[in-house]
Design a protein around this motif. Structure first.
Motif, PDB file in Angstrom:
ATOM      1  N   ARG A 185       0.829  -1.205   0.000  1.00 48.91           N
ATOM      2  CA  ARG A 185       0.000   0.000   0.000  1.00 48.91           C
ATOM      3  C   ARG A 185       0.865   1.257   0.000  1.00 48.91           C
ATOM      4  N   LYS A 186       1.913   1.270   0.828  1.00 49.96           N
ATOM      5  CA  LYS A 186       2.783   2.443   0.902  1.00 49.96           C
ATOM      6  C   LYS A 186       3.509   2.684  -0.420  1.00 49.96           C
ATOM      7  N   LEU A 187       3.910   1.607  -1.087  1.00 50.64           N
ATOM      8  CA  LEU A 187       4.589   1.772  -2.372  1.00 50.64           C
ATOM      9  C   LEU A 187       3.618   2.299  -3.422  1.00 50.64           C
ATOM     10  N   ARG A 188       2.376   1.822  -3.400  1.00 55.13           N
ATOM     11  CA  ARG A 188       1.362   2.359  -4.317  1.00 55.13           C
ATOM     12  C   ARG A 188       1.171   3.855  -4.088  1.00 55.13           C
ATOM     13  N   VAL A 189       1.078   4.236  -2.819  1.00 51.71           N
ATOM     14  CA  VAL A 189       0.852   5.642  -2.484  1.00 51.71           C
ATOM     15  C   VAL A 189       1.992   6.509  -3.003  1.00 51.71           C
ATOM     16  N   GLU A 190       3.228   6.094  -2.784  1.00 55.54           N
ATOM     17  CA  GLU A 190       4.363   6.912  -3.213  1.00 55.54           C
ATOM     18  C   GLU A 190       4.460   6.986  -4.729  1.00 55.54           C
ATOM     19  N   LEU A 191       4.170   5.893  -5.413  1.00 58.73           N
ATOM     20  CA  LEU A 191       4.215   5.911  -6.874  1.00 58.73           C
ATOM     21  C   LEU A 191       3.150   6.840  -7.447  1.00 58.73           C
ATOM     22  N   VAL A 192       1.933   6.744  -6.934  1.00 54.68           N
ATOM     23  CA  VAL A 192       0.842   7.575  -7.447  1.00 54.68           C
ATOM     24  C   VAL A 192       1.056   9.041  -7.084  1.00 54.68           C
ATOM     25  N   SER A 193       1.486   9.308  -5.849  1.00 58.28           N
ATOM     26  CA  SER A 193       1.685  10.702  -5.444  1.00 58.28           C
ATOM     27  C   SER A 193       2.838  11.341  -6.214  1.00 58.28           C
ATOM     28  N   SER A 194       3.887  10.573  -6.497  1.00 56.56           N
ATOM     29  CA  SER A 194       4.986  11.101  -7.313  1.00 56.56           C
ATOM     30  C   SER A 194       4.490  11.462  -8.703  1.00 56.56           C
ATOM     31  N   TYR A 195       3.672  10.597  -9.278  1.00 52.99           N
ATOM     32  CA  TYR A 195       3.121  10.868 -10.609  1.00 52.99           C
ATOM     33  C   TYR A 195       2.261  12.123 -10.598  1.00 52.99           C
ATOM     34  N   ARG A 196       1.398  12.249  -9.604  1.00 52.36           N
ATOM     35  CA  ARG A 196       0.490  13.401  -9.558  1.00 52.36           C
ATOM     36  C   ARG A 196       1.239  14.710  -9.340  1.00 52.36           C
ATOM     37  N   GLN A 197       2.406  14.629  -8.732  1.00 54.00           N
ATOM     38  CA  GLN A 197       3.221  15.829  -8.552  1.00 54.00           C
ATOM     39  C   GLN A 197       4.199  16.043  -9.703  1.00 54.00           C
ATOM     40  N   GLY A 198       4.229  15.109 -10.648  1.00 50.73           N
ATOM     41  CA  GLY A 198       5.132  15.240 -11.783  1.00 50.73           C
ATOM     42  C   GLY A 198       6.577  14.948 -11.444  1.00 50.73           C
ATOM     43  N   LEU A 199       6.820  14.152 -10.395  1.00 52.04           N
ATOM     44  CA  LEU A 199       8.180  13.868  -9.951  1.00 52.04           C
ATOM     45  C   LEU A 199       8.679  12.558 -10.552  1.00 52.04           C
ATOM     46  N   PRO A 200       9.900  12.535 -11.072  1.00 48.98           N
ATOM     47  CA  PRO A 200      10.447  11.296 -11.641  1.00 48.98           C
ATOM     48  C   PRO A 200      10.789  10.289 -10.561  1.00 48.98           C
ATOM     49  N   VAL A 201      10.673   9.018 -10.907  1.00 48.53           N
ATOM     50  CA  VAL A 201      10.960   7.921  -9.981  1.00 48.53           C
ATOM     51  C   VAL A 201      11.935   6.962 -10.646  1.00 48.53           C
ATOM     52  N   SER A 202      12.911   6.491  -9.873  1.00 48.61           N
ATOM     53  CA  SER A 202      13.794   5.417 -10.319  1.00 48.61           C
ATOM     54  C   SER A 202      13.725   4.299  -9.291  1.00 48.61           C
ATOM     55  N   LEU A 203      13.264   3.127  -9.728  1.00 55.28           N
ATOM     56  CA  LEU A 203      13.147   1.968  -8.844  1.00 55.28           C
ATOM     57  C   LEU A 203      14.444   1.166  -8.924  1.00 55.28           C
ATOM     58  N   THR A 204      15.200   1.171  -7.843  1.00 60.84           N
ATOM     59  CA  THR A 204      16.553   0.605  -7.861  1.00 60.84           C
ATOM     60  C   THR A 204      16.570  -0.904  -8.045  1.00 60.84           C
ATOM     61  N   SER A 205      15.481  -1.582  -7.668  1.00 59.91           N
ATOM     62  CA  SER A 205      15.465  -3.047  -7.726  1.00 59.91           C
ATOM     63  C   SER A 205      14.944  -3.588  -9.046  1.00 59.91           C
ATOM     64  N   ILE A 206      14.456  -2.713  -9.920  1.00 62.82           N
ATOM     65  CA  ILE A 206      13.822  -3.152 -11.164  1.00 62.82           C
ATOM     66  C   ILE A 206      14.799  -2.973 -12.326  1.00 62.82           C
ATOM     67  N   GLU A 207      15.024  -4.050 -13.070  1.00 57.17           N
ATOM     68  CA  GLU A 207      16.006  -4.013 -14.149  1.00 57.17           C
ATOM     69  C   GLU A 207      15.389  -4.043 -15.537  1.00 57.17           C
ATOM     70  N   SER A 208      14.087  -4.278 -15.637  1.00 55.56           N
ATOM     71  CA  SER A 208      13.470  -4.367 -16.960  1.00 55.56           C
ATOM     72  C   SER A 208      12.003  -3.969 -16.884  1.00 55.56           C
ATOM     73  N   ARG A 209      11.419  -3.755 -18.048  1.00 57.90           N
ATOM     74  CA  ARG A 209       9.996  -3.414 -18.131  1.00 57.90           C
ATOM     75  C   ARG A 209       9.130  -4.564 -17.626  1.00 57.90           C
ATOM     76  N   ASN A 210       9.539  -5.797 -17.916  1.00 61.45           N
ATOM     77  CA  ASN A 210       8.766  -6.954 -17.457  1.00 61.45           C
ATOM     78  C   ASN A 210       8.776  -7.063 -15.933  1.00 61.45           C
ATOM     79  N   GLN A 211       9.930  -6.787 -15.323  1.00 58.05           N
ATOM     80  CA  GLN A 211       9.994  -6.799 -13.862  1.00 58.05           C
ATOM     81  C   GLN A 211       9.095  -5.721 -13.264  1.00 58.05           C
TER      82      GLN A 211
END
Length: 336
Positions: A185-211
Motif C-alpha cells: 500500500r505504501k509503495l502504491r501511495v508513493e508511486l501515485v503521489s509522485s506521478y500526480r506531482q510530476g516527480l520522476p521515480v527510479s526503482l533501484t530493484s527493477i532491471e526491466s519493463r517486465n519486472q
C-alpha cells in the motif's frame, strides 16, 4: 528596424541575473536569453509586442542603459524584490546601483513568485515540459545498468540538476525488506503521489519493463491512476534530459494563438510545451519548425499538486518530501 520586429515575445530577457538562477530557469524549461553586454537590443523597442526583462539584484546600469530603460516600454522585474521579505524592487532611476538586500536565489518559492509577477505584467507562464509529450511523469528501471562508477559519483555524472537520491522511494526499500499488504500500500501511495506531482521515480530493484509489470501486479497498482506515466530505462530518461537541455524555443503571440518555433536535436522524442493561465495548465505537442497553438484547443486543467516550474523547481533549495506539507491526500486515498 525596431526591436519589436527582431525580438519574439519569448525567450525572456535576462540582465545581470545570478548564474545559479539562470541555470535553474533553463533547467526547468523557461525560455530565457542573457543580454551579456548592454541593453542595446532594446533600442527602439515598441510596446505593441510583449516581452520581459529580468534584472539581477546586483546589476547596475550605466547612463546609456538607464536612458534606454526610461524610454522603452518593456515590462521589467527587478529580482531584488525576491531576495527577502523586506526587499523592494528598485525603480528604473535607481538602477545605477546594486540592491542592498542580497542576491536572488533559485528555489521553489522563488519560481512561484516569479510566475505570479510575470503574469501580473501581462505575460503567460510557458515552459518546456519535463517529459516527452504526452507524458506527465516517469518511472525508470535499469539503474544498475549505469555501472558502479556512475552510481558512486552520481552527483557529478548525472545530467539531472538533482541527485539521484531524489528519484528513489522509501517505500521501495520497505517492500524489498518485507513484502506484505501494508508495504504494498505504501509503495502504491508513493508511486501515485509522485506521478500526480510530476516527480520522476527510479526503482533501484527493477532491471526491466517486465519486472516492473510484475511489481505493479504484486502491489495491486492500477495503471489507470497514472494514465500518462512514461515507463522507460533511466539511461533513456537521461538521454531525453540532455536533449531537452539543448532545445531552443521562440514564441510569439498571434491574435488567438501562439506561434512557436523549436530547434534542436530530439529524434525519437516529442517535446511538449506547458502553458499556464493562472492555476490551470495545458500541455501541447511540438514538432520541428513552426507550430500554431490555438487558444480554443488548449485543454486547461487544474492540478495544485504540481509545481509550475516542474520537478527541478519542486526540489530546488531543499529536499522536498514525496508527500509535501498541505498535500490534500487525494493520491493517498486513491492509491490505498
Amino acid at each position: 528596424m525596431s526591436v519589436s520586429r527582431q525580438l519574439p515575445d519569448y525567450p525572456i530577457l535576462l540582465s545581470g541575473v545570478a548564474a545559479p538562477v539562470v541555470k535553474g530557469l533553463r533547467e526547468m524549461g523557461l525560455p530565457v536569453t542573457e543580454l551579456h553586454d548592454d541593453l542595446a537590443q532594446l533600442s527602439g523597442y515598441q510596446s505593441s509586442s510583449w516581452n520581459l526583462l529580468l534584472v539581477g539584484s546586483h546589476k547596475a546600469f550605466n547612463v546609456r542603459d538607464r536612458q534606454l530603460l526610461s524610454h522603452c516600454r518593456i515590462p521589467l522585474i527587478d529580482l531584488a524584490e525576491f531576495t527577502s521579505k523586506q526587499a523592494q524592487a528598485r525603480t528604473r532611476d535607481e538602477m545605477h546601483q546594486k540592491s542592498s538586500h542580497g542576491i536572488e536565489q533559485f528555489n521553489a518559492a522563488f519560481v512561484i513568485r516569479l510566475k505570479d509577477r510575470l503574469q501580473q505584467t501581462g505575460g503567460v507562464w510557458i515552459r518546456l515540459s519535463d517529459y516527452p509529450y504526452p507524458f506527465q511523469g516517469v518511472i525508470c528501471y535499469g539503474e544498475s545498468d549505469l555501472g558502479r562508477d556512475f552510481l558512486e559519483y552520481t552527483n557529478v555524472m548525472s545530467p539531472l540538476p538533482v541527485t539521484l537520491d531524489h528519484l528513489h522511494l522509501n517505500a521501495e526499500a520497505a517492500w524489498l525488506n518485507r513484502a506484505n499488504e501494508e508495504s504494498a500500500r505504501k509503495l502504491r501511495v508513493e508511486l501515485v503521489s509522485s506521478y500526480r506531482q510530476g516527480l520522476p521515480v527510479s526503482l533501484t530493484s527493477i532491471e526491466s519493463r517486465n519486472q516492473l509489470k510484475t511489481l505493479f501486479e504484486n502491489i495491486n497498482l492500477d495503471r489507470k491512476q497514472m494514465p500518462l506515466v512514461w515507463v522507460t530505462s533511466l539511461t533513456t530518461f537521461f538521454r531525453w534530459w540532455n536533449l531537452r537541455r539543448e532545445l531552443s524555443v521562440s514564441i510569439n503571440r498571434r491574435n488567438a494563438s501562439w506561434e512557436t518555433i523549436i530547434s534542436g536535436q530530439f529524434e525519437g522524442f516529442h517535446p511538449g510545451l506547458q502553458i499556464w493561465k493562472g492555476r490551470h495548465s495545458a500541455t501541447v505537442a511540438l514538432s520541428r519548425g513552426v507550430n500554431e497553438i490555438r487558444d480554443e484547443l488548449l485543454a486547461l486543467a487544474m492540478n495544485q499538486e504540481r509545481h509550475p516550474g516542474g520537478f527541478t523547481a519542486h526540489w530546488a533549495g531543499s529536499k522536498s518530501s514525496i508527500l509535501p506539507l498541505g498535500w490534500n491526500r487525494s493520491a493517498a486515498s486513491a492509491a490505498s
